[in-house]
Design a protein around this motif. Structure first.
Motif, PDB file in Angstrom:
ATOM      1  N   UNK A 138       6.382  -1.969 -21.638  1.00 55.74           N
ATOM      2  CA  UNK A 138       6.891  -0.995 -20.840  1.00 55.74           C
ATOM      3  C   UNK A 138       5.704  -1.181 -19.546  1.00 55.74           C
ATOM      4  N   UNK A 139       6.497  -0.735 -18.438  1.00 57.49           N
ATOM      5  CA  UNK A 139       5.793  -0.258 -17.026  1.00 57.49           C
ATOM      6  C   UNK A 139       4.628   0.688 -17.444  1.00 57.49           C
ATOM      7  N   UNK A 140       3.641   0.185 -16.736  1.00 60.36           N
ATOM      8  CA  UNK A 140       2.586   1.147 -16.606  1.00 60.36           C
ATOM      9  C   UNK A 140       1.986   1.413 -15.266  1.00 60.36           C
ATOM     10  N   UNK A 141       1.520   2.836 -15.023  1.00 60.13           N
ATOM     11  CA  UNK A 141       0.775   2.908 -13.823  1.00 60.13           C
ATOM     12  C   UNK A 141       0.113   2.009 -13.162  1.00 60.13           C
ATOM     13  N   UNK A 142       0.100   1.553 -11.890  1.00 58.71           N
ATOM     14  CA  UNK A 142      -0.546   0.426 -11.329  1.00 58.71           C
ATOM     15  C   UNK A 142      -0.944   0.732  -9.925  1.00 58.71           C
ATOM     16  N   UNK A 143      -2.057   0.321  -9.563  1.00 61.45           N
ATOM     17  CA  UNK A 143      -2.436   0.416  -8.052  1.00 61.45           C
ATOM     18  C   UNK A 143      -2.100  -0.912  -7.509  1.00 61.45           C
ATOM     19  N   UNK A 160       0.606  -1.145   0.082  1.00 62.54           N
ATOM     20  CA  UNK A 160      -0.034   0.064  -0.135  1.00 62.54           C
ATOM     21  C   UNK A 160       0.829   1.173   0.170  1.00 62.54           C
ATOM     22  N   UNK A 161       1.893   1.110   0.373  1.00 58.71           N
ATOM     23  CA  UNK A 161       2.718   2.131   0.606  1.00 58.71           C
ATOM     24  C   UNK A 161       3.670   2.659  -1.142  1.00 58.71           C
ATOM     25  N   UNK A 162       3.647   1.689  -2.040  1.00 55.45           N
ATOM     26  CA  UNK A 162       3.982   1.814  -3.369  1.00 55.45           C
ATOM     27  C   UNK A 162       3.023   2.784  -4.180  1.00 55.45           C
ATOM     28  N   UNK A 163       3.822   3.612  -4.776  1.00 53.41           N
ATOM     29  CA  UNK A 163       3.359   4.830  -5.451  1.00 53.41           C
ATOM     30  C   UNK A 163       2.728   4.010  -6.750  1.00 53.41           C
ATOM     31  N   UNK A 164       3.141   3.476  -7.434  1.00 51.47           N
ATOM     32  CA  UNK A 164       2.781   2.842  -8.706  1.00 51.47           C
ATOM     33  C   UNK A 164       2.651   3.707  -9.772  1.00 51.47           C
ATOM     34  N   UNK A 165       3.601   4.558  -9.782  1.00 52.65           N
ATOM     35  CA  UNK A 165       3.877   5.695 -10.982  1.00 52.65           C
ATOM     36  C   UNK A 165       4.668   5.487 -11.782  1.00 52.65           C
ATOM     37  N   UNK A 166       5.187   4.417 -11.884  1.00 54.17           N
ATOM     38  CA  UNK A 166       6.346   4.033 -12.669  1.00 54.17           C
ATOM     39  C   UNK A 166       5.899   3.718 -14.352  1.00 54.17           C
ATOM     40  N   UNK A 167       6.413   4.553 -15.376  1.00 58.13           N
ATOM     41  CA  UNK A 167       5.898   4.190 -16.713  1.00 58.13           C
ATOM     42  C   UNK A 167       6.924   4.594 -17.672  1.00 58.13           C
ATOM     43  N   UNK A 180       4.603   5.753 -28.567  1.00 54.63           N
ATOM     44  CA  UNK A 180       4.751   6.845 -27.681  1.00 54.63           C
ATOM     45  C   UNK A 180       5.919   7.482 -27.907  1.00 54.63           C
ATOM     46  N   UNK A 181       7.102   7.018 -28.784  1.00 54.13           N
ATOM     47  CA  UNK A 181       8.332   7.386 -28.689  1.00 54.13           C
ATOM     48  C   UNK A 181       8.489   8.251 -30.134  1.00 54.13           C
TER      49      UNK A 181
END
Length: 220
Positions: A91-96, A43-50, A56-57
């Protein structure tokens, strides 16, 4: 039964506090404690890695050179993942990452964590903790007299107290929480736990109330 020495602000023993860890938790489940800690960490993980994929490049979509006749390996556009500056293939995506265990399980884990700390002699009791005005120097002096200076420490107080909170919050490696905010992760993370006598009384009262709710529902 465990006898906990009770110290005053000068670091001198003034009383003894008797408590049976089984009163808080008849048994300690390492599996439940593990699951609770993992939940709080998740629950402390931000999950904002992208990262960007090839769509998108930035870069032209033109084929780099013709398919045949060059003697080189065939190639598409420069956004391909195998080229420098291209997009990522997966690629990594934002994740809850957050999730919740049942409330009763978390309550048990909190009680088990404190019971284990008491049984292992890792809880220090203070007769009272109060300040006329916020003073970090005075709070640090109390910790030093209790031989707790420099240690990762959790200070548990009976309830929200702005003066005490402001006196302790700036001390390195020290966290302060009221009993109502305690959980298994916060109790197990530090090296030791410093509690006021009133805070332990409140914790025991809350545990007894929870047991009463369980008995009442079972009887109904």
């Amino acid at each position: 039964m465990v006898s906990l020495p009770v110290y005053n602000r000068e670091g001198k023993q003034v009383d003894v506090y008797e408590i049976d860890p089984a009163e808080l938790a008849p048994e300690i489940s390492k599996q439940l404690l593990h699951e609770a800690v993992i939940m709080y960490l998740a629950n402390r993980r931000q999950g904002t890695a992208k990262c960007k994929n090839r769509s998108e490049t930035a870069g032209s979509t033109r084929k780099l050179y013709r398919q045949k006749g060059t003697g080189r390996a065939r190639a598409g556009n420069r956004r391909t993942p195998i080229r420098r500056g291209g997009g990522r293939a997966h690629p990594k995506r934002p994740q809850d990452w957050s999730y919740r265990l049942p409330v009763k399980a978390l309550r048990k884990a909190t009680r088990m964590a404190l019971a284990g700390r008491i049984a292992d002699g890792e809880v220090v009791l203070l007769d009272e903790l109060s300040f006329e005005a916020p003073k970090t120097r005075d709070a640090a002096a109390i910790l030093s007299r209790l031989n707790l200076a420099g240690k990762r420490l959790l200070v548990a107080i009976e309830g929200p107290n702005p003066t005490v909170y402001k006196s302790i919050r700036n001390i390195d490696r020290v966290e302060i929480l009221p009993v109502s905010d305690l959980n298994a992760f916060e109790i197990l993370r530090p090296k030791q736990v410093l509690m006021t006598r009133a805070a332990l009384d409140v914790f025991r009262a809350r545990a007894a109330a929870q047991d009463g709710e369980t008995v009442g529902k079972a009887g109904a």
